[in-house]
Design a protein around this motif. Structure first.
Motif, PDB file in Angstrom:
ATOM      1  N   MET A 295       0.032 -11.336  13.267  1.00 43.14           N
ATOM      2  CA  MET A 295       0.867 -11.153  11.927  1.00 43.14           C
ATOM      3  C   MET A 295       2.001 -10.169  11.972  1.00 43.14           C
ATOM      4  N   ARG A 296       3.229 -10.540  11.537  1.00 42.15           N
ATOM      5  CA  ARG A 296       4.300  -9.642  12.052  1.00 42.15           C
ATOM      6  C   ARG A 296       4.670  -8.839  10.632  1.00 42.15           C
ATOM      7  N   SER A 297       4.379  -9.357   9.263  1.00 43.89           N
ATOM      8  CA  SER A 297       4.624  -8.829   8.169  1.00 43.89           C
ATOM      9  C   SER A 297       3.492  -7.948   7.691  1.00 43.89           C
ATOM     10  N   VAL A 298       3.796  -6.664   7.785  1.00 45.63           N
ATOM     11  CA  VAL A 298       2.734  -5.725   7.218  1.00 45.63           C
ATOM     12  C   VAL A 298       3.223  -5.008   6.117  1.00 45.63           C
ATOM     13  N   LEU A 299       2.843  -4.838   4.893  1.00 46.39           N
ATOM     14  CA  LEU A 299       3.254  -3.873   3.676  1.00 46.39           C
ATOM     15  C   LEU A 299       2.069  -3.064   3.411  1.00 46.39           C
ATOM     16  N   ALA A 300       2.472  -1.825   3.287  1.00 47.52           N
ATOM     17  CA  ALA A 300       1.521  -0.743   2.763  1.00 47.52           C
ATOM     18  C   ALA A 300       1.554  -0.590   1.352  1.00 47.52           C
ATOM     19  N   GLY A 301       0.217  -0.170   0.652  1.00 50.62           N
ATOM     20  CA  GLY A 301       0.168  -0.005  -0.895  1.00 50.62           C
ATOM     21  C   GLY A 301      -1.074   0.441  -1.150  1.00 50.62           C
ATOM     22  N   ASN A 302      -1.315   0.586  -2.573  1.00 50.92           N
ATOM     23  CA  ASN A 302      -2.626   1.056  -3.229  1.00 50.92           C
ATOM     24  C   ASN A 302      -3.113  -0.043  -3.912  1.00 50.92           C
ATOM     25  N   VAL A 303      -4.436  -0.328  -4.121  1.00 52.78           N
ATOM     26  CA  VAL A 303      -5.123  -1.202  -4.835  1.00 52.78           C
ATOM     27  C   VAL A 303      -5.131  -0.695  -6.378  1.00 52.78           C
ATOM     28  N   SER A 304      -4.337  -1.421  -7.086  1.00 57.40           N
ATOM     29  CA  SER A 304      -4.247  -1.176  -8.574  1.00 57.40           C
ATOM     30  C   SER A 304      -5.320  -1.786  -9.525  1.00 57.40           C
ATOM     31  N   ARG A 305      -5.660  -3.121  -9.263  1.00 60.07           N
ATOM     32  CA  ARG A 305      -6.716  -3.895 -10.046  1.00 60.07           C
ATOM     33  C   ARG A 305      -7.317  -4.676  -9.066  1.00 60.07           C
ATOM     34  N   ILE A 306      -8.474  -5.207  -9.629  1.00 62.61           N
ATOM     35  CA  ILE A 306      -9.319  -5.936  -8.827  1.00 62.61           C
ATOM     36  C   ILE A 306      -9.866  -6.855  -9.911  1.00 62.61           C
ATOM     37  N   LYS A 307      -9.920  -8.439  -9.740  1.00 63.25           N
ATOM     38  CA  LYS A 307     -10.360  -9.430 -10.643  1.00 63.25           C
ATOM     39  C   LYS A 307     -11.275 -10.134 -10.002  1.00 63.25           C
ATOM     40  N   LEU A 308     -12.664 -10.075 -10.485  1.00 62.25           N
ATOM     41  CA  LEU A 308     -13.886 -10.784  -9.643  1.00 62.25           C
ATOM     42  C   LEU A 308     -13.708 -12.322 -10.222  1.00 62.25           C
ATOM     43  N   ASP A 309     -14.012 -13.439  -9.215  1.00 66.08           N
ATOM     44  CA  ASP A 309     -13.794 -14.914  -9.570  1.00 66.08           C
ATOM     45  C   ASP A 309     -14.864 -15.520  -8.897  1.00 66.08           C
ATOM     46  N   GLY A 310     -16.152 -15.367  -9.281  1.00 64.80           N
ATOM     47  CA  GLY A 310     -17.431 -15.949  -8.581  1.00 64.80           C
ATOM     48  C   GLY A 310     -17.533 -15.544  -7.159  1.00 64.80           C
ATOM     49  N   PRO A 311     -17.550 -15.947  -6.321  1.00 66.16           N
ATOM     50  CA  PRO A 311     -17.738 -15.529  -4.797  1.00 66.16           C
ATOM     51  C   PRO A 311     -16.229 -14.972  -4.495  1.00 66.16           C
ATOM     52  N   LEU A 312     -15.143 -15.071  -5.140  1.00 64.52           N
ATOM     53  CA  LEU A 312     -13.936 -14.660  -4.666  1.00 64.52           C
ATOM     54  C   LEU A 312     -13.578 -13.182  -5.624  1.00 64.52           C
TER      55      LEU A 312
END
Length: 365
Positions: A295-312
């Motif tokens: 993979m060539r495209s790599v972007l750095a950042g910080n997790v801002s939110r998480i939404k749970l959706d069953g097993p995902l």
């Protein structure tokens, strides 16, 4: 300036939509049945709202409380639908000239030859609609709407019936209409690639209500704004600029505040702004920057939110103050990486997963 603030109840469905925009393309985006086309019909004068108003360039087209309702024929609004609705007994040229009947004599006329050249339909003028492809019919429908010298163009899912190749042919033509003729457009679609490429402003409508208003990058990168779509449709729009460097193995670099995005080129001149669509299911998250990986495209950042959706889980990564990226991962991966709000991550995606013909470069950005 288009200003809309209307309410309408039809059976069990209730519409309450308000937005305004003074330039370029305003996209009404949402799932089928959300109220997008109903809103467009009210602007056009095909439907009467129960309450509210519609104003165009300071003129009131509808004001329920004041008893104002300007009929369709006097609104000077061009309409382009999913079905081109061309007159079958007329040639392409006759269909185009029919639009002239609706242009006021004192209006600044849009040149016939300029429209024909912009839309690339010069060789079709003598043909009947029955001998046109779907894409050709839509070009003629756009031309007919333009030649009515409208103050506003309304597009209602104009590319929905076309395959991807035809869509990629028509979208640059709509861009040229937007940029060269300077007619404001309200564009209804549930296709992210169309909205991201064409729109300056996105109005996300959900169940008859406005959920979010903002630019495409904001509308499609944040969990609070993104429509509730199937996980395979969930995506982000990233704004970058074409880098001033030589292509590498045919790939063009786009500079983003969080890193470099590589796409199959060419996509534009160095320095040109660009929008890239990244599907959430194509994004991989890592706590460290991987070295030996394809993979060539790599972007750095910080997790801002998480939404749970069953097993995902859908993870929103803040790449910069105005840029966010969504990634769909498993709950197991979420736990293994111990991801939470504030976690530092690297988001990776394949250049091969980015459709270079859907990259928007230019005035819409």
């Amino acid at each position: 300036m288009i200003e809309v603030d209307v309410g309408l109840t039809i059976g069990a469905f209730s519409l309450d939509v308000a937005f305004r925009n003074n330039t370029g393309v305003t996209a009404l985006f949402g799932q089928s049945g959300s109220g997008k086309s109903l809103t467009l019909g009210i602007i056009a004068g095909l439907m009467r709202p129960d309450s509210g108003h519609v104003r165009l360039d300071g003129e009131t087209l509808v004001d329920v409380e004041a008893g104002v309702f300007v009929p369709v024929s006097r609104r000077r609004i061009g309409l382009v639908f999913q079905d081109s609705n061309l007159f079958p007994h007329m040639s392409v040229k006759q269909n185009l000239l029919y639009g002239r009947w609706f242009a006021p004599r004192d209006a600044s006329r849009i040149d016939f030859d300029a429209v024909v050249e912009t839309l690339g339909i010069g060789t079709l003028l003598s043909r009947p609609p029955a001998r046109l492809s779907g894409g050709e019919r839509q070009r003629v429908a756009i031309g007919r709407a333009l030649l009515s010298c409208p103050r506003l163009l309304l597009f209602d899912e104009p590319l929905a019936a076309l395959d991807m190749q035809r869509k990629l042919e028509i979208m640059p033509l709509i861009e040229r209409v937007r940029d060269e003729f300077k007619v404001p457009i309200v564009y209804v679609s549930h296709a992210v690639e169309e909205v991201a490429r064409l729109a300056h402003r996105v109005v996300v409508i959900e169940s008859g209500r406005v959920k979010f208003i903002g630019d495409p990058a904001a509308a499609f990168g944040q969990l609070t704004a993104a429509p509730a779509e199937d996980r395979f449709d969930l995506c982000s729009v990233l704004e970058a600029r074409v880098a001033d460097r030589s292509p590498s193995h045919g790939l063009v670099a786009l500079d983003h505040p969080a890193g470099v995005i590589w796409v199959a080129g060419p996509v534009g001149a160095p320095g040109a702004p660009a929008r890239v669509i990244v599907k959430a299911t194509d994004v991989v998250l890592s706590l460290t920057r991987p070295q030996e990986i394809s993979m060539r495209s790599v972007l750095a950042g910080n997790v801002s939110r998480i939404k749970l959706d069953g097993p995902l889980a859908v993870v929103e990564v803040e790449l910069s103050e105005s840029s966010h990226l969504l990634a769909t991962i498993t709950r197991g991966a979420l736990e293994d990486l111990s991801l939470k709000a504030g976690s530092r991550v690297h988001a990776l995606f394949k250049s091969a997963a980015l459709h270079e013909q859907a990259v928007s470069v230019g005035d819409a950005v």
